[in-house]
Motif scaffolding. Structure first.
Motif, PDB file in Angstrom:
ATOM      1  N   HIS A  31     -12.517   1.109  -3.761  1.00 13.23           N
ATOM      2  CA  HIS A  31     -11.343   1.756  -3.174  1.00 13.23           C
ATOM      3  C   HIS A  31     -11.603   3.159  -2.629  1.00 13.23           C
ATOM      4  N   SER A  59      -6.070  -4.553   9.050  1.00 14.06           N
ATOM      5  CA  SER A  59      -6.274  -3.836   7.794  1.00 14.06           C
ATOM      6  C   SER A  59      -7.356  -2.762   7.898  1.00 14.06           C
ATOM      7  N   LEU A  60      -7.183  -1.715   7.097  1.00 12.53           N
ATOM      8  CA  LEU A  60      -8.172  -0.632   7.018  1.00 12.53           C
ATOM      9  C   LEU A  60      -9.311  -0.969   6.071  1.00 12.53           C
ATOM     10  N   VAL A  61      -9.007  -1.696   5.003  1.00 15.41           N
ATOM     11  CA  VAL A  61      -9.984  -2.010   3.963  1.00 15.41           C
ATOM     12  C   VAL A  61      -9.784  -3.447   3.509  1.00 15.41           C
ATOM     13  N   MET A  97      -5.515   7.809   0.800  1.00 15.79           N
ATOM     14  CA  MET A  97      -4.297   7.354   1.465  1.00 15.79           C
ATOM     15  C   MET A  97      -3.106   7.358   0.522  1.00 15.79           C
ATOM     16  N   ARG A  98      -3.352   7.119  -0.754  1.00 13.41           N
ATOM     17  CA  ARG A  98      -2.253   6.906  -1.695  1.00 13.41           C
ATOM     18  C   ARG A  98      -1.943   8.121  -2.567  1.00 13.41           C
ATOM     19  N   ASP A 109     -11.928   4.791   0.206  1.00 11.63           N
ATOM     20  CA  ASP A 109     -11.069   5.371   1.239  1.00 11.63           C
ATOM     21  C   ASP A 109      -9.585   5.302   0.879  1.00 11.63           C
ATOM     22  N   LEU A 110      -9.215   4.345   0.023  1.00 14.67           N
ATOM     23  CA  LEU A 110      -7.795   4.163  -0.285  1.00 14.67           C
ATOM     24  C   LEU A 110      -7.238   5.248  -1.193  1.00 14.67           C
ATOM     25  N   GLU A 152       0.590   0.173   3.077  1.00 16.14           N
ATOM     26  CA  GLU A 152       0.118   1.076   4.130  1.00 16.14           C
ATOM     27  C   GLU A 152      -1.260   0.705   4.655  1.00 16.14           C
ATOM     28  N   TYR A 153      -2.183   0.296   3.776  1.00 20.54           N
ATOM     29  CA  TYR A 153      -3.551   0.085   4.262  1.00 20.54           C
ATOM     30  C   TYR A 153      -3.715  -1.191   5.083  1.00 20.54           C
ATOM     31  N   LYS A 154      -2.693  -2.054   5.079  1.00 19.88           N
ATOM     32  CA  LYS A 154      -2.738  -3.234   5.958  1.00 19.88           C
ATOM     33  C   LYS A 154      -2.415  -2.868   7.414  1.00 19.88           C
ATOM     34  N   ARG A 155      -1.851  -1.709   7.628  1.00 18.42           N
ATOM     35  CA  ARG A 155      -1.633  -1.111   8.960  1.00 18.42           C
ATOM     36  C   ARG A 155      -0.837  -2.012   9.916  1.00 18.42           C
TER      37      ARG A 155
END
Length: 392
Positions: A139, A290-292, A145-146, A141-142, A223-226
């Motif tokens: 995780h 998705s970002l990740v 984001m969170r 990068d996540l 959010e990370y699914k963009r």
């Protein structure tokens, strides 16, 4: 000295054929049944469940079918299964209750499988028996984001220490070559990593493709699914392609995304497996911004229905999308939109990718996933004792 890894346990190229394994006959049941405990954040019945929970369910179900006694210890809501499910605490406080629940309600096991989704359970600090760690994706990068800066840094350090430090000496199962590379990058020795790919169900009879352009995105609305990015790109693509964009799934971002959606966008919410099958069959393209990702299970699910995918060139999707063959890996937003338009306007190219996607997806089945996981589990159980084959 790096240990010898038998060929059956080495990471397998996504393009290599996966051997199919028959399921369920008495002759296939293990002559040496084991007590196996999965320690995971959620059960598949949790409204927030995703690919990680599906993987654990398929592994637990497959191990049960082979005669092992399987328990899932998790947080949040749960449902009855063919294996035992023990739910203790909520989505976060169960991390603090896991050890006590394991001692009081499970009692012991031959193998503990810690599923690390960012926050580790640090099970090697309190469980002395054979232990595996299962990782969908790191995780790194996540966290940013969170959480704000200090909390994100703490999260990254805790995850890194949990995987590379607390589990030193244990085998770690990664769901893709990309996840294996991310584990190596945070200090996990490569000789301790085993790759076990996700599978898919046999898809059954396919429904016909939609006669009008139909594009589908499937997943948790987080959010990370963009999905917000996808909605912006749709405004550029829609005047060229026409048709509809279906957003399948639910999550905390739902209301915000609905407010951003323009004409032609339909939010379906969560759907049944039968309806998901129908939509993936009918869709012209699966869109996955998705970002990740650790693997991108829905990409393979769509491919099994002969539906190619467009995603960004990120770890995980590089494993599940064969760029230019079963879909497209975009290098940026403009190239994503361009690929979307190009495939929608080229039925011949889209049909060729559809056929290639179906062929590639046929190599990935849950029976093969369970077989490979059983081999790694046997290795984990045998290593601390005598190193012999315990008969899994």
């Amino acid at each position: 000295m790096p240990q010898h890894v038998p060929p059956a346990l080495r990471p397998v190229s996504p393009s290599a054929p996966l051997e199919s394994v028959p399921r369920g006959p008495a002759s296939d049941r293990s002559p040496h049944p084991r007590r196996i405990v999965f320690l995971a954040r959620r059960d598949l019945a949790n409204p927030a469940a995703g690919g990680s929970e599906l993987l654990v369910d398929r592994l637990a179900d497959g191990l049960t079918a082979h005669g092992h006694q399987v328990t899932l210890l998790c947080g949040g809501p749960a449902a009855d299964r063919d294996y035992q499910v023990v739910s203790v605490g909520g989505d976060t406080d169960h991390y603090l209750r896991a050890r006590r629940a394991f001692d009081r309600r499970v009692g012991g096991c031959d193998l503990l499988v810690e599923v690390c989704n960012g926050v580790p359970y640090l099970s090697p600090l309190w469980h002395r028996g054979p232990t595996l760690c299962l990782v969908n994706h790191v995780h790194t990068d996540l966290w940013g984001m969170r959480f704000p800066g200090p909390a994100a840094r703490l999260g990254r350090r805790l995850e890194r220490w949990g995987l590379a430090g607390a589990h030193r000496g244990n085998l770690i199962v990664a769901v893709s070559g990309s996840t294996a590379a991310a584990l190596r990058a945070i200090g996990v020795p490569p000789e301790r990593i085993r790759v076990v790919h996700n599978g898919v169900e046999e898809p059954g009879p396919r429904a016909a493709k939609s006669p009008e352009p139909l594009f589908v995105a499937v997943g948790r609305l987080v959010e990370y699914k963009r999905i917000d990015l996808l909605l912006r790109l749709w405004e550029r693509v829609r005047p060229v392609t026409g048709g509809r964009l279906l957003i399948v799934g639910d999550g905390p971002e739902r209301d915000r995304l609905r407010a951003l959606a323009g004409p032609g966008v339909v939010f379906t919410g969560r759907v049944s497996e039968a309806e998901k099958h129908r939509l993936l069959c009918s869709a012209w393209l699966l869109l996955h911004p998705s970002l990740v990702e650790g693997w991108g299970l829905v990409v393979t699910e769509a491919a099994a229905r002969h539906t190619p995918a467009i995603g960004f060139d990120i770890p995980g999707l590089r494993d599940s999308i064969d760029d230019g063959i079963t879909g497209v890996l975009a290098r940026g937003e403009s190239s994503f939109a361009a690929a979307w338009c190009a495939l929608a306007l080229s039925p011949e190219r889209c049909a060729a990718m559809s056929a290639a996607a179906g062929l590639r997806a046929a190599r990935f089945r849950w029976t093969a996933t369970v077989r490979r996981f059983r081999a790694v589990a046997a290795e984990a159980v045998a290593a601390p004792v005598t190193g012999h084959d315990p008969g899994w």
